[in-house]
Design a protein around this motif. Structure first.
Motif, PDB file in Angstrom:
ATOM      1  N   GLU A   1     -34.963 -35.759 -41.427  1.00 32.16           N
ATOM      2  CA  GLU A   1     -36.064 -36.215 -42.331  1.00 32.16           C
ATOM      3  C   GLU A   1     -36.765 -37.525 -41.854  1.00 32.16           C
ATOM      4  O   GLU A   1     -38.073 -37.440 -41.860  1.00 32.16           O
ATOM      5  CB  GLU A   1     -35.652 -36.183 -43.695  1.00 32.16           C
ATOM      6  CG  GLU A   1     -36.978 -36.437 -44.716  1.00 32.16           C
ATOM      7  CD  GLU A   1     -36.275 -36.313 -46.452  1.00 32.16           C
ATOM      8  OE1 GLU A   1     -37.198 -36.112 -47.040  1.00 32.16           O
ATOM      9  OE2 GLU A   1     -35.063 -35.965 -46.409  1.00 32.16           O
ATOM     10  N   LYS A   2     -35.820 -38.495 -41.575  1.00 29.27           N
ATOM     11  CA  LYS A   2     -36.493 -39.806 -41.142  1.00 29.27           C
ATOM     12  C   LYS A   2     -37.346 -39.666 -39.906  1.00 29.27           C
ATOM     13  O   LYS A   2     -38.628 -40.138 -39.787  1.00 29.27           O
ATOM     14  CB  LYS A   2     -35.246 -40.630 -40.675  1.00 29.27           C
ATOM     15  CG  LYS A   2     -35.690 -41.896 -40.215  1.00 29.27           C
ATOM     16  CD  LYS A   2     -34.674 -43.008 -40.004  1.00 29.27           C
ATOM     17  CE  LYS A   2     -35.012 -44.375 -39.404  1.00 29.27           C
ATOM     18  NZ  LYS A   2     -33.876 -45.338 -39.320  1.00 29.27           N
ATOM     19  N   LEU A   3     -36.870 -38.878 -38.826  1.00 27.58           N
ATOM     20  CA  LEU A   3     -37.749 -38.744 -37.572  1.00 27.58           C
ATOM     21  C   LEU A   3     -39.018 -37.624 -37.610  1.00 27.58           C
ATOM     22  O   LEU A   3     -39.730 -37.924 -37.111  1.00 27.58           O
ATOM     23  CB  LEU A   3     -36.753 -38.343 -36.414  1.00 27.58           C
ATOM     24  CG  LEU A   3     -35.771 -39.445 -36.046  1.00 27.58           C
ATOM     25  CD1 LEU A   3     -34.837 -38.831 -35.182  1.00 27.58           C
ATOM     26  CD2 LEU A   3     -36.390 -40.731 -35.872  1.00 27.58           C
ATOM     27  N   TYR A   4     -38.752 -36.573 -38.427  1.00 28.36           N
ATOM     28  CA  TYR A   4     -39.806 -35.731 -38.617  1.00 28.36           C
ATOM     29  C   TYR A   4     -40.588 -35.523 -39.776  1.00 28.36           C
ATOM     30  O   TYR A   4     -41.480 -34.257 -39.849  1.00 28.36           O
ATOM     31  CB  TYR A   4     -39.035 -34.148 -37.981  1.00 28.36           C
ATOM     32  CG  TYR A   4     -38.685 -34.326 -36.476  1.00 28.36           C
ATOM     33  CD1 TYR A   4     -39.623 -34.058 -35.454  1.00 28.36           C
ATOM     34  CD2 TYR A   4     -37.482 -34.693 -35.958  1.00 28.36           C
ATOM     35  CE1 TYR A   4     -39.184 -34.061 -34.229  1.00 28.36           C
ATOM     36  CE2 TYR A   4     -37.036 -34.744 -34.757  1.00 28.36           C
ATOM     37  CZ  TYR A   4     -38.162 -34.307 -33.848  1.00 28.36           C
ATOM     38  OH  TYR A   4     -37.934 -34.526 -32.375  1.00 28.36           O
ATOM     39  N   GLY A   5     -39.835 -35.965 -40.991  1.00 30.45           N
ATOM     40  CA  GLY A   5     -40.551 -35.595 -42.223  1.00 30.45           C
ATOM     41  C   GLY A   5     -39.927 -34.175 -42.859  1.00 30.45           C
ATOM     42  O   GLY A   5     -40.562 -33.844 -43.799  1.00 30.45           O
ATOM     43  N   VAL A   6     -39.124 -33.635 -42.175  1.00 28.16           N
ATOM     44  CA  VAL A   6     -38.466 -32.428 -42.703  1.00 28.16           C
ATOM     45  C   VAL A   6     -37.139 -32.571 -43.333  1.00 28.16           C
ATOM     46  O   VAL A   6     -36.251 -33.125 -42.720  1.00 28.16           O
ATOM     47  CB  VAL A   6     -38.603 -31.180 -41.519  1.00 28.16           C
ATOM     48  CG1 VAL A   6     -38.052 -29.893 -42.076  1.00 28.16           C
ATOM     49  CG2 VAL A   6     -40.032 -31.104 -40.874  1.00 28.16           C
TER      50      VAL A   6
END
Length: 391
Positions: free
Chosen positions: A23-28
């Motif tokens: 989530e932090k790197l890709y927003g998923v």
């Protein structure tokens, strides 16, 4: 022995880069997303590895490691039995992973400002190490022909300025899974001899080869050029031991080995006890597990490729090795931003972005299918839905 690769393993909240950083790197969100980017497997290591670690925990004392004879013998036996390659223990240097090993090679065989050649697109850490060590990155773009990448040595020769000192080569190739032929390896070694280049052959994926292909170690393909070949190997990709941070730099030629030994000694590192013990156990007792794994990965490859290649305009490149699918979206006519948004935003599947692999990767995403088959099928179904308007 039966090995259950279908059993899901929950990796959330285990300080796992692939899932806990999603989530932090890709927003998923990892709660409903599917992580297919970092090149490690969602499978438990071979039983012998975990038993070895449990014995170490039970012992309870985790001091400095010494006496690497069993470790080196496990490497020697594995290379001879699996790759018909006879290694002397004096050739082996143990490094903290092959990215670090690559950096040490760059320091040993070149000076700041010298050129380091990569055949791109290729594993992104290579270019990172070239830049971090103040060398000039020289990209020789691979040519796609008959559905496979090929080196263009004539074009590379025309690029040379005389400042180039070495080639860092990926065999088998990451990200495409290309297994190079003996003739291709010979031609590359001849090219290096002609232009006085040291050839660093990273063969970390050499055990993960599908039955349709056959890998040849660079030293076996070009034995007359041992004076310029450095071999990089590890058990980490083979047995899912990346956290052990243990790799091998194997240099048969004594004169070529000297500068590496000097640089390696200057950084003051010593072996990681856990990585050494994991590697020794895996090489000694992990072959049945590996055979079962390759069969399972081959099934995952077919599941992934068949589903992805059914989408008009999208093509998963034919591969002979690794668990990393290299997918070309150029046939969709979409921009990189649009097809990436559909995969990540709509399908909630995350792969590596192609441009990080260098020239030639602009229209690609890399997907790691070393995960339970049900998850591979779910990822394919989501991607198909995200591009439903093309079908």
């Amino acid at each position: 022995m039966e090995f259950d690769f279908d059993a899901p393993v929950d990796r959330l909240n285990t300080n796992c880069v692939k899932w806990d950083m999603l989530e932090k790197l890709y927003g998923v969100s990892a709660k409903d997303g599917i992580a297919m980017w970092v090149a490690d497997m969602d499978f438990k290591a071979p039983p012998a590895v975990n038993a070895t670690l449990q014995n170490m925990v039970n012992h309870g004392v985790h001091g400095y490691f010494g006496d690497d004879r069993a470790y080196k013998q496990s490497i020697i036996s594995w290379m001879e039995n699996r790759h018909d390659w006879r290694v002397d223990p004096s050739w082996i240097s143990t490094v903290h992973g092959l990215v670090a090993g690559t950096a040490l090679c760059i320091q040993a065989y070149s000076e700041p400002g010298d050129g380091v050649i990569l055949f791109t697109p290729v594993y992104h850490a290579f270019s990172r190490m070239v830049h971090a060590n103040g060398r000039e990155l020289v990209e020789s773009e691979l040519v796609m022909r008959d559905g496979k990448y090929h080196m263009d040595l004539e074009a590379l020769e025309a690029q040379l300025t005389g400042r180039e000192k070495m080639i860092v080569f990926c065999s088998p190739h990451n990200p495409s899974g290309r297994v190079w032929s003996v003739d291709e390896l010979k031609l590359l070694a001849d090219f290096c001899a002609k232009h006085d280049l040291v050839l660093i052959s990273d063969e970390i994926h050499h055990d993960l080869v599908f039955p349709s292909s056959s890998h040849t170690p660079m030293v076996n393909a070009a034995p007359k050029h041992l004076d310029r070949i450095v071999m990089l190997t590890a058990a980490s990709k083979t047995f899912n031991l990346a956290a052990g941070m243990t790799g091998n730099v194997i240099i048969p030629d004594e004169k070529l080995r000297e500068p590496f030994t000097k640089v390696h000694g200057s950084v003051g590192t010593s072996p990681n006890r856990f990585g050494i013990m994991m590697t020794t156990a895996a090489y000694a007792h992990g072959e049945d597990w590996l055979e079962a794994l390759i069969t399972y990965l081959d099934g995952n490859r077919k599941t992934f490729d068949d589903g992805i290649n059914a989408i008009p305009g999208i093509r998963s490149i034919e591969m002979g090795s690794t668990y990393l699918a290299w997918v070309d979206f150029s046939g969709t006519g979409m921009s990189r931003e649009e097809f990436t948004s559909r995969v990540e935003g709509t399908a909630r599947v995350v792969g590596n972005h192609g441009p990080t692999f260098g020239k030639g990767g602009e229209n690609f995403l890399r997907f790691n299918f070393a995960t339970p088959r049900a998850r591979v099928g779910e990822a394919v179904s989501r991607i198909q839905d995200a591009f439903a308007d093309l079908q």
